[in-house]
Design an enzyme around this catalytic site. Structure first.
Site, PDB file in Angstrom:
ATOM      1  N   ARG A   1     -18.387  -1.654   9.773  1.00 15.35           N
ATOM      2  CA  ARG A   1     -17.030  -1.393  10.240  1.00 15.35           C
ATOM      3  C   ARG A   1     -16.918   0.051  10.725  1.00 15.35           C
ATOM      4  O   ARG A   1     -17.477   0.955  10.108  1.00 15.35           O
ATOM      5  CB  ARG A   1     -16.039  -1.610   9.080  1.00 15.35           C
ATOM      6  CG  ARG A   1     -15.363  -2.963   9.124  1.00 15.35           C
ATOM      7  CD  ARG A   1     -14.619  -3.308   7.873  1.00 15.35           C
ATOM      8  NE  ARG A   1     -13.616  -2.353   7.429  1.00 15.35           N
ATOM      9  CZ  ARG A   1     -12.799  -2.568   6.388  1.00 15.35           C
ATOM     10  NH1 ARG A   1     -12.876  -3.695   5.728  1.00 15.35           N
ATOM     11  NH2 ARG A   1     -11.925  -1.660   6.023  1.00 15.35           N
TER      12      ARG A   1
ATOM     13  N   ARG B   1      -9.640   7.782   4.331  1.00  9.77           N
ATOM     14  CA  ARG B   1      -9.055   6.599   3.682  1.00  9.77           C
ATOM     15  C   ARG B   1      -8.844   6.856   2.192  1.00  9.77           C
ATOM     16  O   ARG B   1      -7.821   6.483   1.631  1.00  9.77           O
ATOM     17  CB  ARG B   1      -9.971   5.388   3.879  1.00  9.77           C
ATOM     18  CG  ARG B   1      -9.942   4.859   5.308  1.00  9.77           C
ATOM     19  CD  ARG B   1     -11.133   3.976   5.596  1.00  9.77           C
ATOM     20  NE  ARG B   1     -11.160   2.749   4.831  1.00  9.77           N
ATOM     21  CZ  ARG B   1     -12.264   2.037   4.601  1.00  9.77           C
ATOM     22  NH1 ARG B   1     -13.441   2.460   5.078  1.00  9.77           N
ATOM     23  NH2 ARG B   1     -12.204   0.925   3.918  1.00  9.77           N
TER      24      ARG B   1
ATOM     25  N   ARG C   1       0.816  -1.205   0.000  1.00  7.36           N
ATOM     26  CA  ARG C   1       0.000   0.000   0.000  1.00  7.36           C
ATOM     27  C   ARG C   1       0.857   1.266   0.000  1.00  7.36           C
ATOM     28  O   ARG C   1       0.315   2.371   0.006  1.00  7.36           O
ATOM     29  CB  ARG C   1      -0.841   0.009   1.262  1.00  7.36           C
ATOM     30  CG  ARG C   1      -2.326   0.172   1.021  1.00  7.36           C
ATOM     31  CD  ARG C   1      -2.917  -0.057   2.368  1.00  7.36           C
ATOM     32  NE  ARG C   1      -4.284   0.231   2.523  1.00  7.36           N
ATOM     33  CZ  ARG C   1      -5.235  -0.699   2.572  1.00  7.36           C
ATOM     34  NH1 ARG C   1      -4.976  -1.948   2.314  1.00  7.36           N
ATOM     35  NH2 ARG C   1      -6.450  -0.348   2.875  1.00  7.36           N
TER      36      ARG C   1
HETATM   37  P1  AP5 Z   1      -8.636  -2.960   4.426  1.00 10.60           P
HETATM   38  O1  AP5 Z   1      -9.475  -3.868   5.191  1.00 10.60           O
HETATM   39  O2  AP5 Z   1      -7.648  -3.508   3.455  1.00 10.60           O
HETATM   40  O3  AP5 Z   1      -9.562  -1.880   3.750  1.00 10.60           O
HETATM   41  P2  AP5 Z   1      -9.552  -1.166   2.308  1.00 10.60           P
HETATM   42  O4  AP5 Z   1      -8.384  -1.288   1.422  1.00 10.60           O
HETATM   43  O5  AP5 Z   1      -9.920   0.185   2.697  1.00 10.60           O
HETATM   44  O6  AP5 Z   1     -10.469  -2.005   1.504  1.00 10.60           O
HETATM   45  P3  AP5 Z   1     -11.900  -2.396   1.829  1.00 10.60           P
HETATM   46  O7  AP5 Z   1     -11.932  -3.691   2.568  1.00 10.60           O
HETATM   47  O8  AP5 Z   1     -12.619  -1.264   2.478  1.00 10.60           O
HETATM   48  O9  AP5 Z   1     -12.493  -2.512   0.343  1.00 10.60           O
HETATM   49  P4  AP5 Z   1     -12.503  -3.664  -0.731  1.00 10.60           P
HETATM   50  O10 AP5 Z   1     -11.804  -3.167  -1.950  1.00 10.60           O
HETATM   51  O11 AP5 Z   1     -12.053  -4.992  -0.177  1.00 10.60           O
HETATM   52  O12 AP5 Z   1     -14.047  -3.679  -1.061  1.00 10.60           O
HETATM   53  P5  AP5 Z   1     -15.163  -4.793  -0.765  1.00 10.60           P
HETATM   54  O13 AP5 Z   1     -14.947  -5.977  -1.626  1.00 10.60           O
HETATM   55  O14 AP5 Z   1     -15.348  -5.015   0.698  1.00 10.60           O
HETATM   56  O15 AP5 Z   1      -7.768  -2.025   5.419  1.00 10.60           O
HETATM   57  C1  AP5 Z   1      -8.338  -1.462   6.589  1.00 10.60           C
HETATM   58  C2  AP5 Z   1      -7.278  -0.671   7.339  1.00 10.60           C
HETATM   59  O16 AP5 Z   1      -6.196  -1.538   7.740  1.00 10.60           O
HETATM   60  C3  AP5 Z   1      -6.572   0.445   6.542  1.00 10.60           C
HETATM   61  O17 AP5 Z   1      -7.305   1.648   6.534  1.00 10.60           O
HETATM   62  C4  AP5 Z   1      -5.236   0.564   7.312  1.00 10.60           C
HETATM   63  O18 AP5 Z   1      -5.397   1.258   8.517  1.00 10.60           O
HETATM   64  C5  AP5 Z   1      -4.926  -0.878   7.633  1.00 10.60           C
HETATM   65  N1  AP5 Z   1      -4.132  -1.536   6.585  1.00 10.60           N
HETATM   66  C6  AP5 Z   1      -4.506  -2.594   5.816  1.00 10.60           C
HETATM   67  N2  AP5 Z   1      -3.528  -2.932   4.962  1.00 10.60           N
HETATM   68  C7  AP5 Z   1      -2.502  -2.074   5.179  1.00 10.60           C
HETATM   69  C8  AP5 Z   1      -1.215  -1.914   4.593  1.00 10.60           C
HETATM   70  N3  AP5 Z   1      -0.788  -2.714   3.604  1.00 10.60           N
HETATM   71  N4  AP5 Z   1      -0.434  -0.915   5.050  1.00 10.60           N
HETATM   72  C9  AP5 Z   1      -0.822  -0.112   6.063  1.00 10.60           C
HETATM   73  N5  AP5 Z   1      -2.027  -0.202   6.650  1.00 10.60           N
HETATM   74  C10 AP5 Z   1      -2.876  -1.184   6.226  1.00 10.60           C
HETATM   75  O19 AP5 Z   1     -16.441  -4.009  -1.331  1.00 10.60           O
HETATM   76  C11 AP5 Z   1     -16.972  -2.892  -0.646  1.00 10.60           C
HETATM   77  C12 AP5 Z   1     -18.510  -2.947  -0.674  1.00 10.60           C
HETATM   78  O20 AP5 Z   1     -18.950  -2.791  -2.028  1.00 10.60           O
HETATM   79  C13 AP5 Z   1     -19.103  -4.284  -0.183  1.00 10.60           C
HETATM   80  O21 AP5 Z   1     -20.244  -4.006   0.567  1.00 10.60           O
HETATM   81  C14 AP5 Z   1     -19.461  -5.034  -1.472  1.00 10.60           C
HETATM   82  O22 AP5 Z   1     -20.566  -5.867  -1.296  1.00 10.60           O
HETATM   83  C15 AP5 Z   1     -19.764  -3.890  -2.436  1.00 10.60           C
HETATM   84  N6  AP5 Z   1     -19.358  -4.180  -3.824  1.00 10.60           N
HETATM   85  C16 AP5 Z   1     -18.221  -4.794  -4.250  1.00 10.60           C
HETATM   86  N7  AP5 Z   1     -18.205  -4.877  -5.600  1.00 10.60           N
HETATM   87  C17 AP5 Z   1     -19.350  -4.281  -6.037  1.00 10.60           C
HETATM   88  C18 AP5 Z   1     -19.915  -4.062  -7.344  1.00 10.60           C
HETATM   89  N8  AP5 Z   1     -19.301  -4.471  -8.475  1.00 10.60           N
HETATM   90  N9  AP5 Z   1     -21.116  -3.420  -7.407  1.00 10.60           N
HETATM   91  C19 AP5 Z   1     -21.745  -3.014  -6.279  1.00 10.60           C
HETATM   92  N10 AP5 Z   1     -21.269  -3.215  -5.020  1.00 10.60           N
HETATM   93  C20 AP5 Z   1     -20.077  -3.841  -4.897  1.00 10.60           C
END
Ligand code: AP5
Length: 216
Positions: A162, A173, A94
């Site tokens: 969350r 974010r 990241r």
């Molecule tokens: P993390 O859990 O990795 O969060 P993120 O990157 O912010 O990603 P998300 O889990 O929020 O999103 P996603 O892309 O997985 O989407 P999802 O599939 O759930 O990180 C959390 C925290 O941990 C960070 O802020 C940081 O503090 C720390 N951290 C983690 N890794 C780190 C690193 N490498 N370095 C430093 N700190 C770190 O989809 C989202 C929603 O949309 C769901 O409800 C889903 O049902 C819906 N959805 C998905 N696709 C579609 C579609 N095509 N159409 C409609 N809805 C959809």
């Protein structure tokens, strides 16, 4: 003819792009583990580990957890048996420092899929997301609702929102993604590993786009 897919990959993309959602299907089809740094950190928090306690404040504020903690955690996870044949890195690297640490530690990357989704859609997705407390399955109140409100379809656990999916933290974010993670798009582009895939539209269409990008 059976298609062949690359098995050492990074799913790159902003918060809410669908990295977790799409990883679930990739795990099933490719038979390799999803390594999500977000999930690993949340598991550490739940278990009350030292790492979990250190990470808590950063995560709740939508800030990145320091690189050294993340790199050590990923190295440990990648040493496990199930990761020897391949892995889907979700949410890692990241920062440029994390990407450089991968090179230094000989962590192989064969392809980087960059999921592209406009900001308004990201905010809508994150604000409506619900997660199961027990098994971690992810839903959306409008786009992927549970059959029974508040109850996980998979294990009947309770679903919750969350803490970092609140409006102010979502903004932070997304800002941090633009400042600290987006430079990796150029980093991997220069190395010939990047595949841009549209993350908009139906989940199954996005999945097909990812598979096309992983074809060898
Ligand atoms: P993390 O859990 O990795 O969060 P993120 O990157 O912010 O990603 P998300 O889990 O929020 O999103 P996603 O892309 O997985 O989407 P999802 O599939 O759930 O990180 C959390 C925290 O941990 C960070 O802020 C940081 O503090 C720390 N951290 C983690 N890794 C780190 C690193 N490498 N370095 C430093 N700190 C770190 O989809 C989202 C929603 O949309 C769901 O409800 C889903 O049902 C819906 N959805 C998905 N696709 C579609 C579609 N095509 N159409 C409609 N809805 C959809």
């Amino acid at each position: 003819m059976a298609m062949s897919y690359t098995r050492k990959l990074i799913l790159l993309g902003p918060p809410g792009a669908g990295k977790g959602t799409q990883s679930e299907r990739l795990v099933e089809q490719l038979g390799i583990p999803q390594i999500s740094t977000g999930d690993l950190l949340r598991a550490n928090r739940k278990a009350g580990t030292k790492l979990g306690k250190k990470a808590q404040g950063y995560m709740d504020a939508g800030e990145l957890v320091p690189d050294d903690l993340i790199i050590a955690m990923v190295k440990e996870r990648l040493a496990q048996t199930d990761a020897q044949r391949g892995y889907i890195l979700d949410g890692f690297p990241r920062t440029t420092a994390q990407a450089e640490a991968m090179v230094e530690n000989d962590i192989v990357v064969e392809r980087v899929v960059n999921l592209e989704v406009p900001k308004e859609a990201l905010v809508e997705r994150l604000s409506g997301r619900r997660i199961c407390r027990e098994c971690g399955a992810s839903f959306h109140v409008a786009f992927k609702p549970t059959r029974k409100e508040g109850v996980c379809d998979r294990c009947e656990g309770e679903t919750y929102q969350r803490a970092d999916d609140s409006p102010a933290v979502i903004e932070n974010r997304l800002d941090n993604f633009a400042a600290q993670t987006a430079p990796l798009i150029a980093f991997y582009g220069e190395r010939g590993l990047l595949q841009n895939v549209s993350g908009e539209g139906e989940m199954s269409d996005v999945y097909q786009g990812i598979l096309d990008a992983l074809t060898v």
